[in-house]
Scaffold this motif. Structure first.
Motif, PDB file in Angstrom:
ATOM      1  N   ILE A  28       0.853  -1.186   0.000  1.00 60.79           N
ATOM      2  CA  ILE A  28       0.000   0.000   0.000  1.00 60.79           C
ATOM      3  C   ILE A  28       0.888   1.235   0.000  1.00 60.79           C
ATOM      4  O   ILE A  28       1.729   1.409   0.892  1.00 60.79           O
ATOM      5  CB  ILE A  28      -0.940   0.011   1.218  1.00 60.79           C
ATOM      6  N   GLN A  29       0.699   2.086  -0.988  1.00 61.78           N
ATOM      7  CA  GLN A  29       1.436   3.341  -1.087  1.00 61.78           C
ATOM      8  C   GLN A  29       0.469   4.510  -0.915  1.00 61.78           C
ATOM      9  O   GLN A  29      -0.733   4.384  -1.136  1.00 61.78           O
ATOM     10  CB  GLN A  29       2.151   3.438  -2.438  1.00 61.78           C
ATOM     11  N   GLU A  30       1.025   5.675  -0.554  1.00 63.67           N
ATOM     12  CA  GLU A  30       0.172   6.839  -0.328  1.00 63.67           C
ATOM     13  C   GLU A  30      -0.451   7.339  -1.628  1.00 63.67           C
ATOM     14  O   GLU A  30      -1.607   7.761  -1.647  1.00 63.67           O
ATOM     15  CB  GLU A  30       0.978   7.953   0.340  1.00 63.67           C
ATOM     16  N   ALA A  31       0.305   7.320  -2.715  1.00 65.41           N
ATOM     17  CA  ALA A  31      -0.195   7.781  -4.011  1.00 65.41           C
ATOM     18  C   ALA A  31       0.124   6.726  -5.060  1.00 65.41           C
ATOM     19  O   ALA A  31       1.100   6.853  -5.807  1.00 65.41           O
ATOM     20  CB  ALA A  31       0.416   9.123  -4.377  1.00 65.41           C
ATOM     21  N   PRO A  32      -0.657   5.646  -5.150  1.00 69.60           N
ATOM     22  CA  PRO A  32      -0.337   4.564  -6.091  1.00 69.60           C
ATOM     23  C   PRO A  32      -0.955   4.810  -7.461  1.00 69.60           C
ATOM     24  O   PRO A  32      -1.916   5.579  -7.617  1.00 69.60           O
ATOM     25  CB  PRO A  32      -0.952   3.348  -5.422  1.00 69.60           C
ATOM     26  N   GLY A  33      -0.434   4.144  -8.464  1.00 70.12           N
ATOM     27  CA  GLY A  33      -1.041   4.123  -9.788  1.00 70.12           C
ATOM     28  C   GLY A  33      -1.128   5.458 -10.484  1.00 70.12           C
ATOM     29  O   GLY A  33      -2.080   5.705 -11.229  1.00 70.12           O
ATOM     30  N   GLY A  34      -0.174   6.361 -10.253  1.00 70.53           N
ATOM     31  CA  GLY A  34      -0.207   7.662 -10.901  1.00 70.53           C
ATOM     32  C   GLY A  34      -1.171   8.655 -10.286  1.00 70.53           C
ATOM     33  O   GLY A  34      -1.401   9.731 -10.864  1.00 70.53           O
TER      34      GLY A  34
ATOM     35  N   GLY B  39      -7.519   1.223 -12.055  1.00 76.63           N
ATOM     36  CA  GLY B  39      -6.379   1.885 -12.685  1.00 76.63           C
ATOM     37  C   GLY B  39      -6.770   2.756 -13.866  1.00 76.63           C
ATOM     38  O   GLY B  39      -7.865   2.639 -14.428  1.00 76.63           O
ATOM     39  N   SER B  40      -5.852   3.622 -14.242  1.00 81.02           N
ATOM     40  CA  SER B  40      -6.114   4.544 -15.351  1.00 81.02           C
ATOM     41  C   SER B  40      -5.991   3.873 -16.707  1.00 81.02           C
ATOM     42  O   SER B  40      -6.601   4.322 -17.680  1.00 81.02           O
ATOM     43  CB  SER B  40      -5.142   5.730 -15.271  1.00 81.02           C
TER      44      SER B  40
ATOM     45  N   LEU C  11      -2.667 -10.551 -11.097  1.00 77.62           N
ATOM     46  CA  LEU C  11      -3.512 -11.355 -11.976  1.00 77.62           C
ATOM     47  C   LEU C  11      -4.639 -10.558 -12.615  1.00 77.62           C
ATOM     48  O   LEU C  11      -5.030 -10.852 -13.747  1.00 77.62           O
ATOM     49  CB  LEU C  11      -4.098 -12.539 -11.185  1.00 77.62           C
ATOM     50  N   VAL C  12      -5.196  -9.549 -11.927  1.00 78.51           N
ATOM     51  CA  VAL C  12      -6.377  -8.879 -12.486  1.00 78.51           C
ATOM     52  C   VAL C  12      -6.062  -8.033 -13.714  1.00 78.51           C
ATOM     53  O   VAL C  12      -6.713  -8.249 -14.755  1.00 78.51           O
ATOM     54  CB  VAL C  12      -7.103  -8.102 -11.374  1.00 78.51           C
ATOM     55  N   PRO C  13      -5.135  -7.070 -13.758  1.00 77.94           N
ATOM     56  CA  PRO C  13      -4.394  -6.394 -12.691  1.00 77.94           C
ATOM     57  C   PRO C  13      -5.190  -5.219 -12.139  1.00 77.94           C
ATOM     58  O   PRO C  13      -6.174  -4.785 -12.737  1.00 77.94           O
ATOM     59  CB  PRO C  13      -3.142  -5.913 -13.419  1.00 77.94           C
ATOM     60  N   CYS C  14      -4.730  -4.683 -10.995  1.00 77.04           N
ATOM     61  CA  CYS C  14      -5.418  -3.587 -10.352  1.00 77.04           C
ATOM     62  C   CYS C  14      -4.428  -2.854  -9.454  1.00 77.04           C
ATOM     63  O   CYS C  14      -3.251  -3.224  -9.379  1.00 77.04           O
ATOM     64  CB  CYS C  14      -6.622  -4.088  -9.551  1.00 77.04           C
ATOM     65  N   VAL C  15      -4.929  -1.809  -8.786  1.00 78.45           N
ATOM     66  CA  VAL C  15      -4.124  -0.986  -7.876  1.00 78.45           C
ATOM     67  C   VAL C  15      -4.707  -1.141  -6.485  1.00 78.45           C
ATOM     68  O   VAL C  15      -5.909  -0.908  -6.275  1.00 78.45           O
ATOM     69  CB  VAL C  15      -4.120   0.490  -8.316  1.00 78.45           C
ATOM     70  N   LEU C  16      -3.883  -1.530  -5.517  1.00 78.25           N
ATOM     71  CA  LEU C  16      -4.327  -1.700  -4.134  1.00 78.25           C
ATOM     72  C   LEU C  16      -4.358  -0.347  -3.450  1.00 78.25           C
ATOM     73  O   LEU C  16      -3.403   0.434  -3.535  1.00 78.25           O
ATOM     74  CB  LEU C  16      -3.395  -2.648  -3.388  1.00 78.25           C
TER      75      LEU C  16
END
Length: 571
Positions: free
Chosen positions: A320-326, A411-412, A393-398
């Motif tokens: 888990i990041q504070e600002a994930p996925g851009g 995700g974007s 696998l999905v993929p996705c952003v937690l």
């Protein structure tokens, strides 16, 4: 008492004298009487002995260095050592290696690098280790303290030594003699040819099993609880020897998978086949049936050293990041706040089978950018591993693991599973068209007969095409229709669809006398002769003209029931 009271200077309730009278008698040497039950004396507690510092210990006494394997549990220690790729510890060819698959152990002569878990290792390089780098295997040699004599041989060794002749016969029997086995010493081999140490995987498996053989092998294991349980750690190193011990008694080993590894069963099955050398002949849910092979021999199995303890898991980057996925920090926090009001798509049970979880999350992303999974009651490490697997696998952003729930964002760069397809207008001349995708809103450009692009699945598109071709559905191009006009269109289409459904093609065959007869090609006339005979027995001959007096060749669009109703009305 009256005489005592009359005496002057006598106080019956006066205090005792301040100084006791002198004791002239010698002290008695008699001790106090012993109690009837002796007071028990308990030894000091073990904790008090541990707390007491050792006494009378010389300061210059040298202690042997403690074995790192006998230290306290790694979770109670604050050991943290950053590592890089490569060998971090080595001793006589036995080394600890850090690579893409995490921490692995390399032993001389091993067919592959050993790991604690082969299927559940993250695909991220570790940052640090939580314990000193040492191998969790037994040392290659275990020296025995000298007792004055050599160790005794076992009965098996004695029997094997008795069968070895010291001298061969000087007069060997001729070749071809029955009951005589010729022994030859290993000689030089031709260049490029060496004796085979063991068979290959293909040679052990042999020919592929047939369907009846697979059913015969699996049937006794369906209701049997003799199995290998595969849990949250996946395929571990010690399971390899356990599977071979099952193969010793039966050709098929049943493996029951539960928990986190069931999210990606293809990965588990691939590692099982690669590490054991067997073949998976059937898979039902979390149960896997592993076949040992036609030419399997337990005596020639690969023998691996057993791990004596579970190594400490290394330190990996945070999921888990504070600002994930851009995203920015504010955007990520806004999505997390929206996720708190979101209902979870499912609730996962502890030690369950999650085969369809990836598919469910992908379908949920088609309708919502955020998806939440309820994991209450599960261990924290379990749903964190689930999140790491879904991320790949999905993929996705937690986004978060708060309240024992997995919150994910698609995700974007998300792409739908269904591609954009256009529905062609497959209509006849007398079929009224209408729009299947009307949303109930008026549109100024509704009169445009061009095709509209919608997002749908290929299966639904094929069903629509089939309905249009069979005249069971139509496309409406006129959207701005009033209720009365729409009702007229529906009634008109209903009559056309019923006529098309109940009509049937007729084949006209001319006879020799010039008369014509119709042969109806219908599936209802393809019944057996017995059914026709039963129908004829119940037939009423008096009403023959009612049913069959009309012309046999009916026009297209007319129904037999209409002719019968008209006949009754005339009568």
């Amino acid at each position: 008492m009256a005489i005592l009271a009359s005496l002057q200077g006598l106080n019956l309730f006066s205090s005792l004298p301040s100084t006791p009278p002198p004791n002239d008698q010698p002290p008695s040497t008699s001790s106090s009487p012993s109690p009837p039950i002796p007071i028990p004396k308990y030894p000091p507690s073990f904790k008090s002995q541990r707390r007491k510092p050792p006494q009378n210990v010389p300061q210059n006494s040298s202690k042997p260095p403690p074995n790192p394997a006998l230290k306290s549990v790694h979770r109670r220690s604050n050991y943290y050592k950053p590592v890089r790729d490569g060998v971090i510890a080595s001793d006589d060819g036995r080394s600890v290696v850090i690579g893409d698959s995490g921490v692995s152990y390399l032993l001389p002569g091993a067919p592959f690098e050993f790991q604690y878990s082969y299927s559940e290792t993250p695909k991220v390089k570790p940052l640090a280790i939580r314990e000193p780098a040492f191998l969790p295997f037994a040392p290659p040699t275990m020296p025995r303290p000298w007792t004055g004599k050599a160790p005794l041989k076992s009965a098996k060794e004695k029997k094997r030594n008795r069968k070895i002749p010291l001298l061969d016969s000087f007069n060997p029997p001729p070749r071809g003699t029955e009951g005589v086995k010729q022994m030859e010493m290993p000689g030089p081999f031709p260049f490029g040819k060496y004796p085979k140490v063991r068979k290959t995987k293909e040679e052990i498996l042999g020919e592929p099993l047939k369907k009846w053989e697979i059913k015969m092998l699996i049937k006794p294991h369906l209701s049997s609880n003799r199995q290998v349980n595969l849990g949250r750690d996946g395929l571990t190193h010690n399971m390899l020897e356990l599977i071979h011990s099952h193969w010793k008694r039966t050709p098929v080993c049943k493996i029951r998978c539960k928990g986190v590894p069931t999210v990606d069963m293809d990965n588990v099955c691939q590692h099982i086949e690669n590490k054991t050398g067997g073949k998976i002949i059937n898979r039902a849910g979390g149960a896997v049936y592993l076949f040992r092979g036609r030419n399997y021999n337990y005596a020639n199995r690969p023998q691996y050293p057993v791990m004596l303890w579970k190594p400490a898991a290394p330190v990996y980057p945070k999921l888990i990041q504070e600002a994930p996925g851009g995203l920015t920090k504010d955007e990520a926090n806004e999505l997390r706040m929206k996720g708190k009001k979101l209902l979870p798509i499912c609730k996962l049970a502890k030690n369950g089978v999650y085969i369809s979880l990836v598919k469910d999350v992908r379908h949920a992303f088609e309708g919502s950018p955020l998806v939440k999974i309820d994991c209450k009651g599960m261990h924290a490490s379990d749903y964190k591993k689930l999140g790491a697997k879904l991320k790949e696998l999905v993929p996705c952003v937690l986004l978060s693991f708060d309240d024992e729930q997995i919150l994910m964002w698609r995700g974007s760069d998300w792409k739908s599973m269904y591609r954009d397809v256009s529905i062609p207008s497959i209509l006849g001349n007398d079929v009224v068209t209408s729009d299947l995708h009307r949303s109930g809103k008026d549109n100024d450009d509704s009169g445009d007969p061009d095709t509209q692009t919608v997002r749908t699945s290929p299966k639904m598109l094929s069903l629509w095409k089939r309905a249009l071709e069979s005249n069971k559905a139509i496309l409406l191009d006129e959207i701005n229709l009033g209720p009365d006009a729409l009702l007229m269109k529906v009634e008109e289409f209903e009559g056309i669809s019923q006529a098309t459904e109940h009509s049937y093609p007729a084949l006209i065959v001319s006879g020799e006398d010039g008369t014509s007869s119709s042969m109806e090609e219908s599936e209802y006339l393809s019944q057996s002769d017995d059914d026709n005979d039963d129908f004829i027995d119940d037939y009423d001959e008096e009403n023959d003209d009612v049913y069959y007096d009309s012309d046999s060749s009916l026009p297209l669009g007319s129904l037999p029931v209409d002719v019968i109703a008209k006949k009754f009305s005339q009568d």
